[in-house]
Scaffold this motif. Structure first.
Motif: not given
Length: 399
Positions: A28-38
């Motif tokens: 999921a982090i790789v799919a959307e590499p943003q701190w919000g996704r983290v």
């Protein structure tokens, strides 16, 4: 490991479910590499983490692998946990109902297992009732749309913490100073039934860390297969990622795993110390490994995003902090400035993306981690000496 209960075959089978579950968090982090996704991935990982801990503590305290019923409870738990793993990606799509219901099912199994095994033990009854309450909360949250259901999940997890590991001991420590609370954590529990098996818990969490390190190896291999061009960047990322996994293994297992087990053994299996060392103490380094996994995965893309380097840098910083690498320095006047400099240097590895490619940053991070592994090995004897002289002071200095 010396003495104590060993991790059972059925527990190893149960962990296969979480291999897939934690992989979904990293993907999921790789799919959307943003701190919000983290941040969202961190919350999802917390729910999976405490689900896993419920079963780990269940087997640690009252299960016997020779009893078919105990094995059946763990096997029954694989069904809702497996469903939760398949539904994890739906949480990021704002459709968490299936995931929440699966978690409720996992807690129904835990509740029944604890209550049937209580045999008059207050701790087991309290844990069973706590998981029953969590099952209700997660089931109710399935009818609440995201993100309003997430506070309910947090409530469920918090009351599980209180029921499972803290219990009466924490209530008895109210009003004590920090020093007195630390000393109380190293006192054997008054009720032997509340003690945890140090050898089993150390091995159990060590195996989970290996699962996460294995995810780093898997993601390097999978990302390498997806990249058609085998240029220098390809070989740098793949080689660096594989060596990085080995260095991270060394950092944890050469010192941290043994020190934690020894601390818990010296306390007589104090549940409050077990919470500090394992349930809470391993949460951040475990998630940090997934962040490193995501960063290395992204660095293997043909056009890596700038966040790849920062995921690796921040992940290593959190991992080193959770493993108490920088806190293992001798008690000297220069130790604190050196510790702060090491932390700053690790974080600032992320800025190398301004002058190096993402694969180059992975290589530099790998060299830095090898240095940390060497430092841990060199300081190991001093750490064990300090631990033997005064475990309370050692825990206070490295916590």
């Amino acid at each position: 490991m010396t003495g104590g209960k060993r991790v059972s075959w059925v527990e190893l089978y149960f962990d296969l479910i979480f291999v897939f579950a934690v992989a979904q968090v990293a993907h999921a982090i790789v799919a959307e590499p943003q701190w919000g996704r983290v941040a969202a991935a961190l919350g999802l990982f917390a729910t999976l983490w405490w689900t896993w801990i419920g079963y780990a503590v269940l087997y640690n305290r009252q299960a016997d692998d020779r009893q078919p019923l105990h094995r059946l409870f763990v096997l029954a738990g694989t069904v809702p946990c497996g469903i939760a793993a398949t539904q994890a990606h739906q949480v990021f799509e704002k459709h968490p109902a299936g995931f929440a219901l699966a978690l409720a099912g996992a807690r129904v199994v835990l509740s029944v297992a604890y209550l049937l095994g209580a045999r008059g033990a207050p701790l087991a009854r309290r844990a069973g009732m706590g998981f029953a309450a969590s099952a209700v909360i997660f089931a109710v949250s399935a009818a609440v749309p995201a993100p309003r259901c997430y506070p309910l999940w947090a409530l469920a997890l918090l009351q599980e913490v209180a029921a499972l590991l803290l219990g009466e001991r924490r209530r008895a420590e109210r009003g004590l100073s920090r020093a007195d609370r630390l000393r109380a954590m190293f006192a054997p529990p008054k009720d032997a039934a509340t003690a945890v098996d140090a050898a089993h818990l150390s091995e159990r969490f060590g195996l989970f860390m290996i699962i996460l390190l294995g995810e780093l190896v898997i993601t390097v291999g999978a990302a390498a297969l997806d990249r058609p061009q085998q240029d220098s960047a390809y070989w740098l990322s793949m080689g660096g990622g594989l060596v990085l996994a080995g260095a991270l293994w060394w950092v944890y297992f050469d010192t941290v795993a043994g020190v934690n087990e020894r601390l818990l053994s010296m306390s007589g299996g104090n549940p409050a110390l077990a919470y500090s060392l394992y349930a809470a103490g391993h949460f951040t380094p475990a998630f940090a490994l997934l962040l490193v996994v995501a960063g290395v995965n992204l660095s293997l893309h043909e056009e890596p995003p700038g966040m790849a380097s920062w995921f690796v840098a921040v992940g290593l910083t959190v991992y080193f902090g959770g493993a108490r690498v920088f806190s293992s320095l001798p008690r000297r006047w220069w130790a604190r400035p050196l510790r702060l400099a090491a932390i700053a240097a690790t974080v600032n590895l992320g800025w190398l993306n301004q002058v190096l490619s993402a694969p180059g940053v992975v290589v530099v991070a790998t060299v830095w981690t090898i240095g940390a592994a060497v430092a841990v090995s060199l300081l190991r004897r001093n750490m064990l000496r300090r631990l033997g002289e005064d475990p309370v002071a050692f825990f206070r200095d490295t916590d």
